[in-house]
Write an enzyme that holds these catalytic residues in place. Structure first.
Site, PDB file in Angstrom:
ATOM      1  CB  ALA A  59     -37.786  25.495   0.124  1.00  0.00           C
ATOM      2  CD  GLU A 129     -42.052  29.962  -6.609  1.00  0.00           C
ATOM      3  OE1 GLU A 129     -41.223  29.827  -7.510  1.00  0.00           O
ATOM      4  OE2 GLU A 129     -42.243  29.083  -5.749  1.00  0.00           O
TER       5      GLU A 129
END
Length: 184
Positions: A59, A129
């Site tokens: 993140a 991703e």
């Protein structure tokens, strides 16, 4: 950061086939079961030129703390890691660079933190991703500061995969396990 034992030892410890005889790294039986198919895929992809060892999915909020710590521990263990903080140059297209990084990495590791769980729910870049990594059997989740139960609530597919956990091993021990996993 991270907690738990530094060696990752447990009463059900074992050595995987890829671990050198001189290695002092200890794995649980569950970790060996989880990592063996990934190791087999790494071995199959060994002839592909110019691959990084790992793609580090994280993140944005973790880029200066937990993700950087993991990246630095991986590099210290001799693992070449694709990490957006150093591999995406100013002015380049982030999604295209991520796409190239994913294609040129042997295995993906996902640093699962409370921030990542929030980002995945928001369907941001980390979610993209993650989707790409889930499409291949080259993914190791590393749970940090959260639980697999919380992960399963947000991403049942990722949560169904076993991985490593900083509640059981330090970041250094996890980096050492990843290093053994990807070293051919």
């Amino acid at each position: 950061m991270g907690g738990g034992r530094s060696s990752g030892g447990s009463k059900n410890s074992t050595k995987p086939r890829w671990s050198r005889a001189s290695s002092t790294i200890i794995y649980t039986s569950e970790q060996v079961r989880t990592l063996t198919p990934i190791r087999e895929n790494i071995e199959r992809r060994s002839s592909v030129p110019e691959l990084r060892d790992v793609f580090l999915c994280h993140a944005w909020d973790d880029r200066k703390e937990a993700a950087k710590e993991l990246h630095d521990q991986l590099e210290a263990a001799g693992v070449s890691a694709w990490f957006s903080e150093k591999d995406v140059l100013l002015g380049s297209t982030l999604l295209r660079e991520i796409d190239k990084g994913l294609a040129k990495s042997r295995v993906g590791i996902v640093l699962v933190t409370p921030s990542l769980l929030r980002r995945v729910q928001g369907e941001g870049i980390a979610d993209k991703e993650l989707s790409a990594l889930l499409a291949r059997d080259l993914l190791v989740p590393i749970v940090h500061g959260t639980t697999y139960e919380a992960l399963r609530d947000v991403s049942p597919l990722l949560g169904s995969r076993s991985g490593l956990n900083t509640a059981e091993d330090t970041m250094a021990a996890i980096a050492a396990k990843i290093a053994e996993l990807v070293t051919l």
